[in-house]
Design a protein around this motif. Structure first.
Motif, PDB file in Angstrom:
ATOM      1  N   SER A 104       0.831  -1.205   0.000  1.00 17.03           N
ATOM      2  CA  SER A 104       0.000   0.000   0.000  1.00 17.03           C
ATOM      3  C   SER A 104       0.863   1.253   0.000  1.00 17.03           C
ATOM      4  O   SER A 104       0.612   2.205  -0.756  1.00 17.03           O
ATOM      5  N   ARG A 105       1.900   1.258   0.829  1.00 12.98           N
ATOM      6  CA  ARG A 105       2.772   2.430   0.931  1.00 12.98           C
ATOM      7  C   ARG A 105       3.524   2.651  -0.370  1.00 12.98           C
ATOM      8  O   ARG A 105       3.638   3.788  -0.860  1.00 12.98           O
ATOM      9  N   ALA A 106       4.024   1.576  -0.989  1.00 10.67           N
ATOM     10  CA  ALA A 106       4.787   1.710  -2.232  1.00 10.67           C
ATOM     11  C   ALA A 106       3.914   2.209  -3.379  1.00 10.67           C
ATOM     12  O   ALA A 106       4.381   2.954  -4.252  1.00 10.67           O
ATOM     13  N   LEU A 107       2.634   1.836  -3.368  1.00 12.40           N
ATOM     14  CA  LEU A 107       1.716   2.226  -4.435  1.00 12.40           C
ATOM     15  C   LEU A 107       1.026   3.554  -4.154  1.00 12.40           C
ATOM     16  O   LEU A 107       0.241   4.035  -4.982  1.00 12.40           O
ATOM     17  N   GLY A 108       1.305   4.139  -2.991  1.00  9.39           N
ATOM     18  CA  GLY A 108       0.657   5.390  -2.630  1.00  9.39           C
ATOM     19  C   GLY A 108      -0.819   5.242  -2.344  1.00  9.39           C
ATOM     20  O   GLY A 108      -1.588   6.198  -2.488  1.00  9.39           O
ATOM     21  N   MET A 109      -1.229   4.048  -1.912  1.00  6.38           N
ATOM     22  CA  MET A 109      -2.635   3.772  -1.625  1.00  6.38           C
ATOM     23  C   MET A 109      -2.885   3.857  -0.123  1.00  6.38           C
ATOM     24  O   MET A 109      -1.960   3.673   0.681  1.00  6.38           O
ATOM     25  N   PRO A 110      -4.118   4.149   0.305  1.00  6.97           N
ATOM     26  CA  PRO A 110      -4.418   4.173   1.746  1.00  6.97           C
ATOM     27  C   PRO A 110      -4.292   2.769   2.339  1.00  6.97           C
ATOM     28  O   PRO A 110      -4.534   1.767   1.653  1.00  6.97           O
ATOM     29  N   TYR A 111      -3.895   2.721   3.604  1.00  6.46           N
ATOM     30  CA  TYR A 111      -3.820   1.434   4.289  1.00  6.46           C
ATOM     31  C   TYR A 111      -5.232   0.864   4.468  1.00  6.46           C
ATOM     32  O   TYR A 111      -6.175   1.598   4.760  1.00  6.46           O
ATOM     33  N   LEU A 112      -5.344  -0.448   4.300  1.00  5.54           N
ATOM     34  CA  LEU A 112      -6.639  -1.107   4.436  1.00  5.54           C
ATOM     35  C   LEU A 112      -6.920  -1.427   5.903  1.00  5.54           C
ATOM     36  O   LEU A 112      -6.028  -1.869   6.632  1.00  5.54           O
ATOM     37  N   SER A 113      -8.159  -1.224   6.320  1.00  9.60           N
ATOM     38  CA  SER A 113      -8.559  -1.648   7.665  1.00  9.60           C
ATOM     39  C   SER A 113      -8.539  -3.171   7.742  1.00  9.60           C
ATOM     40  O   SER A 113      -8.657  -3.866   6.729  1.00  9.60           O
ATOM     41  N   ASN A 114      -8.398  -3.694   8.948  1.00  8.88           N
ATOM     42  CA  ASN A 114      -8.433  -5.144   9.140  1.00  8.88           C
ATOM     43  C   ASN A 114      -9.337  -5.482  10.319  1.00  8.88           C
ATOM     44  O   ASN A 114     -10.160  -4.652  10.723  1.00  8.88           O
ATOM     45  N   GLN A 115      -9.204  -6.678  10.873  1.00 11.50           N
ATOM     46  CA  GLN A 115     -10.097  -7.106  11.948  1.00 11.50           C
ATOM     47  C   GLN A 115     -10.052  -6.161  13.148  1.00 11.50           C
ATOM     48  O   GLN A 115     -10.967  -6.116  13.957  1.00 11.50           O
ATOM     49  N   TRP A 116      -8.965  -5.391  13.276  1.00 14.80           N
ATOM     50  CA  TRP A 116      -8.795  -4.519  14.440  1.00 14.80           C
ATOM     51  C   TRP A 116      -9.270  -3.095  14.178  1.00 14.80           C
ATOM     52  O   TRP A 116      -9.306  -2.290  15.087  1.00 14.80           O
ATOM     53  N   GLY A 117      -9.561  -2.774  12.919  1.00 10.61           N
ATOM     54  CA  GLY A 117     -10.035  -1.440  12.615  1.00 10.61           C
ATOM     55  C   GLY A 117      -9.065  -0.648  11.757  1.00 10.61           C
ATOM     56  O   GLY A 117      -8.260  -1.225  11.007  1.00 10.61           O
ATOM     57  N   PRO A 118      -9.100   0.694  11.852  1.00  8.45           N
ATOM     58  CA  PRO A 118      -8.259   1.548  10.999  1.00  8.45           C
ATOM     59  C   PRO A 118      -6.775   1.311  11.224  1.00  8.45           C
ATOM     60  O   PRO A 118      -6.338   0.913  12.311  1.00  8.45           O
ATOM     61  N   VAL A 119      -5.992   1.574  10.184  1.00  7.62           N
ATOM     62  CA  VAL A 119      -4.532   1.373  10.219  1.00  7.62           C
ATOM     63  C   VAL A 119      -3.868   2.696   9.850  1.00  7.62           C
ATOM     64  O   VAL A 119      -4.273   3.359   8.888  1.00  7.62           O
TER      65      VAL A 119
END
Length: 478
Positions: free
Chosen positions: A408-423
């Motif tokens: 995500s960081r290399a592609l300049g995309m937002p981090y995806l949420s997971n089972q724990w919530g926002p990242v």
């Protein structure tokens, strides 16, 4: 910081004054300090556990109540096998340094519980039913803090925006003089499996009442979310149990919908199978009580790989469909062991508590979690119900998850949420250091807990500075 400290001090002064007034108006019940011999049968469970068989699952019944016998109504209900109880929980918490934002949050809930002994009510031997309904208010302090991996609060408003959220509704029947117990209905799996009530002395929710990561994935969702299913417990010896359970797995974000009452949700075609072995020894002449648990569960549903597409490459890079894999597993070892006994209560003394949990890192954002702590009751300083404790927790995030977030960081995309919530960054690990003091007031029906936590790498990232958190919890059995 000044606002938090001033509020905590004011609450403490007010409740202490009220408690002193009660103490002057009532004669306290004294209990003998010297209890010889310290035999296991001499120590009642004092309200812990299902009123028939299970010392692992606390209920509100049996604890002192602020409003006493409700003008005789409680005594009448109990004689007829009806145990109706209410409890209020309020938590105020804020960070004095570090984290995403400086914030303080008030959150709380009201819990109502009805346990029915059908032997007393209708002469049906060994049959009980249990129902627990709550409502809640407040906000998630972890979101303000920038930490979805561990939430410093036990109560954080995640109950659904409804008046009454169904937590549990199930029946329980004993056989062969309580050596076999069958439970069936809507059951929070963590109220039976991988449960440790001593760890719930701490405010950080990651070990109460069930551990992360297991309780944050569909097959092992814990209180306040239930799963349709059943549990079989067998006690081949007095201090040994074998427990197995099968539960339906909901594909939705909330089991039973946001209110918990939609028990027959669509899509529940898969199951999770759980098993646990337990040993409950009493050591030495002072009956030093212990609990040792080893268990695992397997969910036969299909879940998306955290990183891979159908060809094993980054699904974010290629745009190909994600790879789905059948089966998710979790395992745990947990213990609590009394080291020094201070009195007759089941946990009255110096108790060590710890454990380790593991989940499948290609599907679950948190791979493993370890914790160790000590809890001491108040007998040495002549406040029998008071507690003091300290705990250390370490949480490792999945390596597969880190690959996804680096992509995500290399592609300049937002981090995806997971089972724990926002990242908020690439996640690796987090440590939590916690210390608390809990004091009982108002006929011992009300608990005030003062809590300090230090979060190293909040959110399992280095995005925010380490956070220092102060909190206070007020719990009253009505």
């Amino acid at each position: 910081m000044k606002q938090i400290l001033t509020s905590i001090a004011l609450i403490f002064i007010i409740v202490t004054c009220i408690d002193d007034a009660f103490a002057q108006s009532e004669t306290s019940k004294s209990l003998p300090v010297e209890l010889e011999p310290y035999a296991a049968h001499a120590f009642p469970l004092e309200g812990w556990g299902n009123a028939v068989v299970d010392p692992q699952v606390p209920t509100l019944h049996g604890a002192p109540h602020l409003l006493g016998q409700w003008f005789g109504a409680r005594r009448w209900l109990n004689r007829h096998g009806l145990y109706l109880n209410f409890a209020l929980n309020e938590e105020y918490m804020g960070n004095v340094r570090g984290g995403r934002t400086r914030s303080d949050v008030l959150a709380g809930q009201v819990a109502s519980e009805l346990d029915i002994d059908w032997q007393r009510l209708a002469h049906v031997s060994g049959l009980w039913t249990h129902m627990l309904v709550i409502n809640g208010h407040g906000r998630n302090f972890g979101y303000n803090l920038g930490d979805s991996v561990t939430n410093p609060e036990q109560i954080y408003g995640g109950r659904g925006n409804v008046v009454a959220h169904l937590v549990a509704l199930y029946a329980e029947k004993t056989f062969l003089h309580k050596r076999i117990v069958v439970s069936a209905g809507d059951i929070p799996t963590g109220s039976f499996f991988a449960y440790d009530y001593v760890a719930c002395s701490f405010m950080n929710v990651s070990v109460c009442s069930n551990f992360a990561p297991g309780k944050y994935v569909p097959g092992g969702r814990d209180w306040p979310s239930g799963n349709l299913g059943g549990v079989l417990r067998v006690f081949p010896a007095k201090k040994v149990y074998i427990m197995g359970g099968i539960f339906m797995v909901s594909p939705h974000a909330y089991n039973g919908g946001i209110s918990g009452w939609a028990l027959a949700q669509n899509g529940m075609s898969k199951v999770t199978s759980q098993v646990e072995l337990g040993w409950m020894p009493w050591f030495g002449k002072h009956s030093l009580r212990g609990n040792y648990k080893l268990g695992a569960w397997y969910d036969n549903s299909r879940y998306p790989n955290l990183y891979s597409d159908i060809h094993g490459n980054s699904f974010q890079l290629t745009g190909q469909p994600r790879r789905y894999e059948a089966g998710m597993s979790t395992a745990w070892f947990m213990f609590d062991q009394m080291l020094v006994r201070n009195g007759p209560g089941v946990a009255e003394g110096l108790v060590a508590v710890g454990g380790a949990g593991y989940s499948q890192g290609n599907l679950v954002a948190m791979r493993d979690h370890e914790w160790i702590g000590l809890v001491e009751s108040g007998t040495p300083w002549h406040r029998r119900q008071d507690q003091i404790g300290a705990m250390f927790q370490h949480m490792d995030m999945s390596g597969t998850l880190s690959l996804q977030q680096e992509s995500s960081r290399a592609l300049g995309m937002p981090y995806l949420s997971n089972q724990w919530g926002p990242v908020w960054g690439v996640q690796h690990w987090e440590n939590v250091y916690e210390a608390f003091y809990s004091t009982h007031v108002l006929r011992n029906s009300t608990t005030m807990q003062f809590d300090f936590q230090y979060l190293q790498h909040p959110g399992a990232t280095t995005t925010f500075h380490d956070a220092a958190v102060l909190g206070i919890q007020l719990t009253a059995n009505l």
